[in-house]
Design an enzyme around this catalytic site. Structure first.
Site, short mmCIF file in Angstrom:
data_model
loop_
_atom_site.label_atom_id
_atom_site.label_comp_id
_atom_site.label_asym_id
_atom_site.label_seq_id
_atom_site.Cartn_x
_atom_site.Cartn_y
_atom_site.Cartn_z
N HIS A 376 0.48 -1.56 0.34
CA HIS A 376 0.19 -0.16 0.03
C HIS A 376 0.54 0.83 0.11
CE1 HIS A 376 -4.07 -1.17 0.05
NE2 HIS A 376 -3.39 -2.30 1.05
N LYS A 567 -8.60 14.06 5.48
CA LYS A 567 -7.74 12.70 4.36
C LYS A 567 -6.54 12.94 5.81
CE LYS A 567 -6.79 13.60 0.58
NZ LYS A 567 -7.07 12.17 -0.78
N ARG A 568 -5.81 11.87 5.68
CA ARG A 568 -5.21 11.53 7.29
C ARG A 568 -3.64 12.76 6.72
NH1 ARG A 568 -0.01 8.96 6.63
NH2 ARG A 568 -0.44 7.75 5.16
N LYS A 573 0.73 14.33 0.99
CA LYS A 573 -0.97 14.75 0.23
C LYS A 573 -1.38 16.13 -0.37
CE LYS A 573 -2.35 10.62 2.66
NZ LYS A 573 -2.61 9.92 1.74
N THR A 675 -8.07 6.47 -1.78
CA THR A 675 -10.13 6.01 -1.77
C THR A 675 -10.63 6.81 -1.72
OG1 THR A 675 -10.00 5.59 1.01
CG2 THR A 675 -9.71 3.34 -1.42
N LYS A 679 -15.03 8.14 -3.29
CA LYS A 679 -16.21 8.41 -2.43
C LYS A 679 -16.02 9.48 -2.23
CE LYS A 679 -13.94 5.91 1.42
NZ LYS A 679 -13.60 6.07 2.86
#
Length: 832
Positions: A376, A567-568, A573, A675, A679
């Site tokens: 991952h 998100k985290r 990111k 992911t 969504k």
């Protein structure tokens, strides 16, 4: 009724065969009253909604257990091949609403609660989120087991039952404050303790050689400090099909409750020390591993999961087939969810050799045919390594097996590339440079028959980069399985109004075959349909406005563009790039550059790891900017930046239906999949993103005209990296110059001088691995295109419909079907 003594001659069926449960409104009312008054001892004067939630959950649990037993017995009777999904995280969220949806009883239950004067939504919101995961990895595991049950595949999840989950996040003076998330403080109505399947887990001790009865040399792991792993089972229902699979979570306990001799001698603390030490293993999700004790605890967690799960499976096999393991690999598959459970490779070898007397070759043949590994991450630092010294202290026998696996493996490498010592060093399971380390990802690759990434780009980069040596040796092992999300929770459950409208328009087959959403394309020029779609999107936004006011006392402008990144928190990111764009918009407002302005509400949420300093600085920066914007009369409704505290699954269920714009802006080549992007797309949000992770496939599905693409590609990032010069980029861009000036002059930290210096220095560093401002100009230019599109309501609505219509690929039903077709080889089992 006469007393019945439970003897061996008593037919179990006479005890377990009970009348079938009713599923109409009257049945639910009667069952609810019985649990509420008799089991929980509450009456009409009780004012806490928790007990009503608990009573209703017990009612729904009865229906799950009825199907659960049938599923278990059917699998047992058919002796079918099974897959076991081993994961350190299962981010389940809330269970009640999902269970009712999958059982198909939500409407009748809602009517029953209404008649009782209760609000079903309030009861659903009373349930705490199950604290069993951190982010995408754990949520993916939860979606996977939902889809496996819906596809009627015999798949069982194995994880750990953390007493304290991911911390509860509070924002105080803009700073992240972590509080314990004791999600189990009131127990868990959905689980059943199964002490009869308790497993003993070894730690420490030493290895002793001996000669067995056949004259063969064997090894025995002795003088160990053991703990017990006690299983707790949770039912996982498929969608309206009678299948209920199992998630088994292990809790660590001591072999003895306490030392009675110490207790009698007056040493009360020492008497319970062993019990406390044992229970610590499954106490907290992600213990801080910055020190040696934290590292040891994390390794103990991983081994507890692997050993308890494998012992459980092997014991079940022996109970049905005796000591004959000839067909074990034909009936069992272990899917390792990331590197965390990779010690399973060595542990299965230990069980087969030491406990069941198989030869090395026979045990290795079984192991290599049953283990499958999902990777991952593309970040080398995220691939776990454990020091040999730590392994030797905690798991001496397992380490011996790893050394032997490595010796056999390096002999194979050497035969393939004679004399290539550099390659041997690169591929060895033991990293020799500095302190010796066990490379856990390499162990997973060597011991598995399948290695998959989770998006097309991710899998390609694994093969060409991170695992290229292994790919050259075993190209047939490597494959891709693009991630997905379950449409039950992430559309049917979280966005019921839109889901009902879709069903009215194209039927309900989409709930289990998301490709059916493609039929929505036929309505993109239907003005009545588009008007209704737009109205439902606004309803979802208003619901988020109401939720934010109630949950956080935050006011949102429902008429603004909802621009969302949740998100985290991690630098790759690039929440920071999003913040730079907000500062740019603020600068435009202050300069009066507001012609054709689009009001925008930027919502950011997520947790930073407690020890992740830079991520926590960025959270502080976001909150400081938010405060400046909210207190500036020039800004007004034009722009707001809101940090949503304590982001979690149940919050995402409110957020994702309300999103207009989904921010997926990671540095290309760093995000494995994502992911959240799926969504948001499924619920009609438009994506602004880089060509990274699953963004690439989302864009391919929806078309370039319905995706806001910006930024460097992965190849361009790597080409630029040696010559990356942030100072030059800043000097050549007046907008960026002004943004940096606002940061550097302390405009957002006037009473806290210097607190953002490290953030500023990271932006300006030529060694910034995330190359944050390399994409700044492209990002703000594309954001202008977002504004143009949003101002054209009809165009935006059509783009929104196209995103939902083309989200079919991103259902975990498709992902799990791919896993089964190409890795597991299970036969669906119909539950009568």
């Amino acid at each position: 009724m006469p007393h019945r003594s439970f003897t061996k001659s008593t037919p179990v069926s006479t005890i377990t065969n009970v009348p079938k449960l009713g599923v109409n409104k009257a049945d639910f009312i009667a069952d609810f009253k019985r649990y509420y008054s008799h089991r929980l001892g509450r009456d009409e004067y009780c004012r806490s909604p928790y007990y009503a939630y608990e009573a209703l959950s017990l009612v729904i649990s009865d229906h799950l257990v009825e199907c659960w037993k049938k599923t278990y017995n059917t699998y047992k009777e058919q002796d079918c091949k099974r897959t076991y999904y081993l994961s350190m995280e299962f981010l389940m969220g809330r269970t009640l609403s999902n269970a009712m949806l999958n059982l198909g009883i939500t409407g009748d239950v809602a009517k029953a609660m209404y008649e009782l004067g209760l609000d079903l939504e309030e009861l659903v919101d009373t349930e705490p989120d199950a604290g069993l995961g951190n982010g995408g990895l754990g949520r993916l595991a939860a979606c996977f087991i939902d889809s496996a049950a819906t596809l009627q595949l015999p798949v069982m999840g194995y994880g750990l039952r953390y007493e304290y989950g991911m911390f509860s996040q509070e924002i105080v003076d803009g700073e992240q404050i972590e509080h314990p998330d004791h999600w189990l403080k009131n127990g868990n109505v959905w689980e059943i303790e199964r002490p009869e399947y308790t497993q003993r887990i070894k730690f420490g001790g030493r290895v002793e050689r001996f000669i067995d009865a056949d004259g063969s040399q064997r090894k025995c792991w002795i003088d160990t400090s053991d703990v017990l792993a006690v299983p707790y089972d949770t039912p996982i229902p498929g969608y309206k099909n009678g299948t209920v699979n199992t998630l088994r979570l292990w809790k660590s306990t001591a072999t003895e409750e306490f030392n009675l001799q110490d207790f009698n001698a007056g040493d009360y603390a020492e008497a319970v020390a062993e019990k406390n030490t044992a229970e610590n293993i499954s106490m907290v999700l992600y213990p801080n591993d910055a020190n040696e004790n934290g590292k040891a605890l994390r390794l103990q967690q991983q081994y507890l999961l692997a050993s308890a799960s494998l012992q459980d499976i092997v014991a079940n096999w022996v109970g049905r087939h005796g000591s004959n393991f000839t067909h074990f690999a034909d009936k069992n598959c272990f899917q390792l969810n990331d590197t965390h459970p990779s010690v399973s490779v060595a542990e299965l070898m230990r069980l087969l050799i030491d406990e069941h007397g198989l030869s090395w070759n026979d045990a290795w043949a079984i192991t290599k045919k049953t283990m499958a590994y999902t990777n991952h991450t593309l970040l080398p630092e995220a691939l776990e390594k454990w020091s040999v010294s730590l392994f030797e202290r905690l798991l001496p026998r397992v380490l011996e097996i790893i050394f032997e696996i490595n010796a056999h493996f390096l002999a194979e490498v050497s035969a393939h590339w004679p004399g290539d010592t550099d390659r041997l060093a690169r591929m060895s399971l033991i990293e020799e440079a500095g302190e010796k380390q066990v490379r856990m990802a390499y162990l997973a690759i060597v011991g598995s028959y399948s290695v998959n990434g989770v998006a097309e780009l991710h899998s390609k980069l694994l093969q060409e980069g991170l695992f290229n040596d292994f790919y050259q040796l075993w190209p047939e092992k490597f494959n891709n399985k693009t991630n997905g999300v379950t449409p039950r929770r992430w559309l049917a459950g979280c966005n019921p109004e839109l889901a009902s409208f879709i069903t009215e328009t194209i039927g309900d087959k989409w709930v289990t075959d998301l490709s059916e959403l493609k039929k929505l394309e036929a309505f993109i020029n239907d003005k009545k349909f588009c008007k209704k779609w737009y109205s439902l999107q606004n309803n979802a936004k208003q619901a988020l406005v109401d939720y934010s006011k109630k949950e956080y006392d935050i006011n949102l402008n429902v008429n603004a563009l909802f621009d969302i990144q949740v998100k985290r928190f991690h630098e790759y990111k690039r929440q920071l790039l999003n913040v730079l764009h907000v500062i740019h918009l603020y600068d435009r407002i202050k300069r009066g550059d507001t012609e054709n302005w689009t009001n925008r509400c930027v919502l950011i949420g997520g947790k930073a790891a407690p020890g992740y300093y830079m991520a926590k600085r960025i959270i502080k920066l976001i909150n400081n900017i938010s405060q400046v914007l909210s207190s500036d009369p020039d800004v007004g409704d034009k722009l707001s930046l809101v940090f949503l505290p304590n982001y979690r699954v149940s919050a995402m269920e409110k957020i994702c239906p309300a999103a207009d714009l989904s921010e997926q802006i990671s540095t290309a080549g760093k995000e494995a999949s994502g992911t959240g992007n799926m969504k948001f797309m499924m619920n009609g949000a438009l994506t602004i993103g880089t060509l990274d992770g699953a963004n690439i496939e989302i864009r391919e599905e929806v078309g370039a005209d319905n995706f806001f693409l910006f930024g460097l590609t992965e190849d361009e990032v790597e080409k630029l990296r040696p010559d990356y010069n942030p100072t030059e980029i800043i000097n050549q861009d007046d907008d960026l110059k002004r943004v940096m000036k606002l940061l550097e002059c302390g405009h957002f930290n006037q009473f806290e001088p210097g607190i953002f210096n490290d953030v500023i220095n990271s932006i300006k560093s030529s060694n910034d691995p995330w190359m944050t401002i390399a994409d700044f100009r492209s990002f703000i230019d594309m954001q202008k295109q977002v504004e143009v599109a949003y101002q054209d309501t009809e165009r935006w609505t059509r783009m929104s419909i196209m995103n939902t219509a083309n989200s079919g690929k991103f259902s975990t039903d498709r992902t799990i079907q791919n896993y089964n077709d190409e890795i597991w080889g299970l036969e669906p089992v119909v539950i009568k």
